[in-house]
Design a protein around this motif. Structure first.
Motif, PDB file in Angstrom:
ATOM      1  N   ALA A 410       0.603  -1.269   0.054  1.00  0.00           N
ATOM      2  CA  ALA A 410      -0.175  -0.358   0.307  1.00  0.00           C
ATOM      3  C   ALA A 410       0.971   0.787   0.219  1.00  0.00           C
ATOM      4  N   ILE A 411       0.593   2.357  -0.795  1.00  0.00           N
ATOM      5  CA  ILE A 411       1.153   3.679  -0.610  1.00  0.00           C
ATOM      6  C   ILE A 411       0.541   4.727   0.402  1.00  0.00           C
ATOM      7  N   LEU A 412       0.739   5.606   0.570  1.00  0.00           N
ATOM      8  CA  LEU A 412       0.324   6.692   0.577  1.00  0.00           C
ATOM      9  C   LEU A 412       0.986   7.929   0.340  1.00  0.00           C
ATOM     10  N   THR A 419      -4.460  13.386  -0.580  1.00  0.00           N
ATOM     11  CA  THR A 419      -3.958  12.325  -0.117  1.00  0.00           C
ATOM     12  C   THR A 419      -4.177  11.404  -1.026  1.00  0.00           C
ATOM     13  N   ASP A 420      -3.417  10.755  -1.187  1.00  0.00           N
ATOM     14  CA  ASP A 420      -3.872   9.633  -2.412  1.00  0.00           C
ATOM     15  C   ASP A 420      -3.663   8.121  -1.385  1.00  0.00           C
ATOM     16  N   ALA A 421      -4.279   6.988  -2.033  1.00  0.00           N
ATOM     17  CA  ALA A 421      -4.076   6.135  -1.043  1.00  0.00           C
ATOM     18  C   ALA A 421      -4.116   4.548  -2.173  1.00  0.00           C
ATOM     19  N   ALA A 422      -3.286   3.724  -2.230  1.00  0.00           N
ATOM     20  CA  ALA A 422      -3.167   3.068  -3.522  1.00  0.00           C
ATOM     21  C   ALA A 422      -2.993   1.116  -2.811  1.00  0.00           C
ATOM     22  N   ILE A 423      -3.620   0.662  -3.099  1.00  0.00           N
ATOM     23  CA  ILE A 423      -2.512  -1.292  -2.638  1.00  0.00           C
ATOM     24  C   ILE A 423      -3.338  -2.098  -4.007  1.00  0.00           C
ATOM     25  N   ILE A 424      -2.165  -2.834  -3.506  1.00  0.00           N
ATOM     26  CA  ILE A 424      -1.778  -3.553  -5.244  1.00  0.00           C
ATOM     27  C   ILE A 424      -1.497  -4.815  -4.580  1.00  0.00           C
ATOM     28  N   THR A 425      -2.777  -5.995  -5.535  1.00  0.00           N
ATOM     29  CA  THR A 425      -2.718  -6.805  -4.443  1.00  0.00           C
ATOM     30  C   THR A 425      -1.044  -7.584  -4.835  1.00  0.00           C
ATOM     31  N   ARG A 426      -0.992  -9.173  -4.664  1.00  0.00           N
ATOM     32  CA  ARG A 426      -0.617 -10.186  -5.058  1.00  0.00           C
ATOM     33  C   ARG A 426      -0.738 -10.805  -7.109  1.00  0.00           C
ATOM     34  N   ASP A 427      -2.282 -10.629  -7.438  1.00  0.00           N
ATOM     35  CA  ASP A 427      -2.773 -11.150  -7.845  1.00  0.00           C
ATOM     36  C   ASP A 427      -2.769  -9.591  -9.154  1.00  0.00           C
ATOM     37  N   GLU A 428      -2.070  -8.519  -9.226  1.00  0.00           N
ATOM     38  CA  GLU A 428      -1.948  -7.618  -9.187  1.00  0.00           C
ATOM     39  C   GLU A 428      -3.268  -6.995  -9.857  1.00  0.00           C
ATOM     40  N   ARG A 429      -4.453  -7.223  -8.346  1.00  0.00           N
ATOM     41  CA  ARG A 429      -5.264  -6.271  -7.982  1.00  0.00           C
ATOM     42  C   ARG A 429      -5.062  -4.718  -7.634  1.00  0.00           C
ATOM     43  N   VAL A 430      -5.593  -3.305  -8.135  1.00  0.00           N
ATOM     44  CA  VAL A 430      -5.448  -1.993  -7.582  1.00  0.00           C
ATOM     45  C   VAL A 430      -6.393  -1.422  -7.192  1.00  0.00           C
ATOM     46  N   PHE A 551       1.997  -3.964   4.261  1.00  0.00           N
ATOM     47  CA  PHE A 551       2.949  -2.732   5.002  1.00  0.00           C
ATOM     48  C   PHE A 551       2.341  -1.784   3.992  1.00  0.00           C
ATOM     49  N   VAL A 552       3.294  -0.839   3.958  1.00  0.00           N
ATOM     50  CA  VAL A 552       3.070   0.875   3.636  1.00  0.00           C
ATOM     51  C   VAL A 552       4.206   1.828   3.235  1.00  0.00           C
ATOM     52  N   VAL A 553       4.197   2.377   2.388  1.00  0.00           N
ATOM     53  CA  VAL A 553       5.058   3.087   1.185  1.00  0.00           C
ATOM     54  C   VAL A 553       4.730   4.515   2.085  1.00  0.00           C
ATOM     55  N   LEU A 554       5.386   5.597   2.492  1.00  0.00           N
ATOM     56  CA  LEU A 554       5.067   6.886   2.502  1.00  0.00           C
ATOM     57  C   LEU A 554       5.915   7.793   0.868  1.00  0.00           C
ATOM     58  N   VAL A 555       4.705   8.173  -0.279  1.00  0.00           N
ATOM     59  CA  VAL A 555       5.671   8.681  -0.907  1.00  0.00           C
ATOM     60  C   VAL A 555       5.136  10.367  -1.371  1.00  0.00           C
ATOM     61  N   GLY A 556       5.443  11.123  -2.295  1.00  0.00           N
ATOM     62  CA  GLY A 556       5.292  12.501  -2.355  1.00  0.00           C
ATOM     63  C   GLY A 556       6.668  13.753  -1.083  1.00  0.00           C
ATOM     64  N   GLY A 557       5.633  14.817  -1.381  1.00  0.00           N
ATOM     65  CA  GLY A 557       6.093  15.928  -1.007  1.00  0.00           C
ATOM     66  C   GLY A 557       6.531  15.613   0.672  1.00  0.00           C
TER      67      GLY A 557
END
Length: 607
Positions: A410-412, A419-430, A551-557
């Motif tokens: 997942a990303i923030l 604020t955008d959030a997204a999650i990608i699963t093992r089977d590539e679903r977003v 797991f969450v990765v923080l991105v953006g300014g």
């Protein structure tokens, strides 16, 4: 070989990632660039900034614009933040005038109540009468003290003194008895004469207790219960002052005008709901979550919140050349705050902190504005321009270039306006979500709560740590540590709270102590970033339960901020989530995630 540029148009910055491809795969990343976004995100005004960012990246790579084969843009959704006042546009004060400017060195101590008279009128006052003496400019402190002592000798009960010049201590030290003396009243000529008034000065290091208390004012002026309600703004404005003056004026002297905050109607996929802005941010956000996803938000006609929301629609309609009726608000973030409001009836520019609700509204526009940007770039540059994908989906692709990451992830993406959030699963679903409120809203809260009226200064307070200059050779940092200097500091920063910006010290032109400024900054970040992190992740979690994200990765300014990442990481740790700043391509830190994702989508289409 094909050269592709990914362009991420953000609310604050425009970022570019430049890469080369063969027919099957990415060959290598060439360069990246970042510049300030021109115009409001998602409008044709972005084009000049995009061109500058492209030129900068191409220059680093030793390439020319004509060598570029394709430009890939994100779908940029505009976000505008504004304030919807909870209470009123003008503070209500009835039959009262106040002076609460809090001079640094008032004289004497205590509470005095009497009728206001000029110094020259003392000769005509009879013994036993209680008066407050008003001393205009041009009268020497010794002359004033002599006249006051002579009046006291004749039996006149001088209860206190109001002075224009900076003479309070000099006068108080020469009087026969201790009375409160307030000076530096610049609008001394506007102090009503012949009116009942009260002067209060507290001991050094303490604050007034009677005139900052509505019941204290009621006791002094013998007010009814209804009148006591009307003096609450006066008392609130004087809280924390060492000195103050309150004068009762004739009825009708001060007019009050009120505009109610009103209610908002949230239209969602699960129904619609009305919520009064007076109920506060927590109730507003609970209503939004109950009916989400949001289809539109409207305000009660003729109220503050309606004016704010319609202004947002009007601005976006003009910028995107779309009909006003098509402007739909797809998300709002509400945050409780305080806004300094000018007190009507004040004689020294007094302000009272009024409750307010800050709203950040995201306007849903059609794909048309982005297509206009693409068409304009094609016309200006003669290059192929593609609208490649949704921001959050592209950010996922970019975040996966962070060393040590893998699906599911997942990303923030915390930017300037959203604020955008997204999650990608093992089977590539977003799954992704795009919510209103981020760095710009934090800046707005700092600006309003500290009463700065300076957006650039508020931005610096948000981005950099603080210190207090305690001498010309040392400062105390906000964490309590002390830093010493071999050479003396500039005199203009002495005894000031300063921003430590890129090796320089920027003094903050207010009397707020360091702890207050730091508290406002940190609370604004928590109310925006932490709140949005939790609600956005809950929306994209496959089960709707944030605890099922690992797991969450923080991105953006905003992920670069010196304390935001720690705040979000700490909040998510309670849910057992591993969270940290991204390092896009192993070299860019949390920046460039969307631009990199746009480049990577060249072969695989949109995520």
């Amino acid at each position: 070989m094909t050269i592709v540029a990914g362009v991420d148009i953000g609310n604050s910055t425009t970022e570019v990632c430049l890469a080369t491809f063969d027919s099957l795969s990415l060959i290598k990343y060439l360069a990246s660039s970042i510049i300030k976004t021109t115009g409001i995100k998602g409008t044709v005004a972005n084009v000049p900034g995009i061109v500058i960012a492209l030129e900068e990246a191409l220059k680093k790579s030793g390439l020319k614009m004509s060598e570029l084969d394709e430009i890939r843009l994100n779908e940029a959704t505009p976000v505008i933040g504004d304030l919807a006042m909870e209470t009123i546009t003008e503070t209500i004060i009835t039959e009262s005038t106040m002076i609460g400017h809090n001079p640094s060195t008032p004289g004497g101590v205590g509470l005095g109540v009497g009728t206001t008279v000029w110094l020259s009128q003392l000769v005509g006052i009879i013994a036993g009468e209680k008066v407050l003496c008003v001393i205009p400019a041009g009268i020497d402190f010794q002359e004033a003290a002599d006249a006051l002592n002579e009046a006291m000798t004749r039996g006149i009960d001088v209860q206190g003194v109001i002075v224009k010049q900076d003479d309070a201590v000099l006068i108080a030290n020469r009087l026969k008895r201790i009375i409160p003396v307030v000076d530096e009243v610049t609008l001394i000529d506007k102090v009503p004469l012949g009116m009942m008034a009260a002067v209060e000065v507290a001991e050094a290091g303490q604050t007034i207790t009677t005139l900052s208390n509505p019941y204290g004012i009621a006791t002094v002026f013998k007010l009814s219960a209804e009148e006591t309600k009307m003096v609450v703004p006066i008392a609130r404005a004087l809280i924390g002052n060492r000195s103050a003056v309150v004068v009762r004026t004739p009825a009708g002297d001060v007019k009050a005008r009120t505009i109610s905050a009103g209610f908002i109607t949230v239209f969602g996929a699960k129904g619609k709901a009305d919520i009064d802005v007076d109920a506060g941010a927590a109730r507003i956000m609970a209503t939004v979550e109950r009916v989400q996803p949001v289809l539109d938000v409207q305000g009660e006609a003729g109220t503050n919140v309606s004016g704010m929301l319609e202004r947002v629609r009007q601005v976006m309609s003009e910028l995107t050349s779309q009909p006003l009726g098509e402007m739909k608000i797809q998300d709002v973030l509400a945050v409780d705050t305080f806004v300094p409001q000018k007190v009507q009836g004040g004689l020294a520019g007094e302000f009272a902190l009024e409750n307010a609700v800050a709203l950040s509204a995201m306007v849903k526009t059609s794909r048309l504005p982005m297509q206009q940007i693409a068409d304009q770039l094609t016309k200006n540059l003669g290059l192929r321009v593609v609208i490649a994908g949704v921001e959050a989906n592209m950010a996922i692709r970019g975040a996966l270039t962070t060393p040590g990451t893998d699906k599911p992830l997942a990303i923030l993406d915390m930017g300037g306006g959203s604020t955008d959030a997204a999650i990608i699963t093992r089977d590539e679903r977003v799954l992704s979500i795009h919510l209103a409120g981020a760095g710009d809203m934090v800046t707005m809260l700092i600006n309003s709560e500290l009463g700065l009226n300076d957006f650039d200064l508020s931005e610096d307070i948000k981005k950099y740590p603080l210190a207090k200059v305690e001498s010309l050779f040392h400062i105390r940092l906000e964490d309590g540590t002390v830093r010493f200097y071999e050479h003396h500091l500039p005199p203009e920063v002495f005894s000031r709270v300063v921003i430590l910006k890129a090796g320089d010290m920027v003094p903050i032109p207010t009397n707020h102590p360091l702890d207050k400024v730091r508290h406002v900054r940190r609370e604004a970040k928590k109310r925006v970033f932490v709140t949005n992190a939790l609600r956005s992740l809950a929306r994209v979690a496959p089960t709707g339960n944030i605890r099922h994200i690992d797991f969450v990765v923080l991105v953006g300014g905003s992920a670069l901020d010196f304390e935001v990442a720690d705040m979000v990481t700490d909040a998510l740790a309670e849910y057992g989530i591993v969270c940290g700043r991204g390092n896009i391509r192993g070299s860019e830190g949390p920046r460039n995630a969307v631009a990199t994702g746009l480049v990577l989508s060249y072969l695989g289409g949109e995520a």
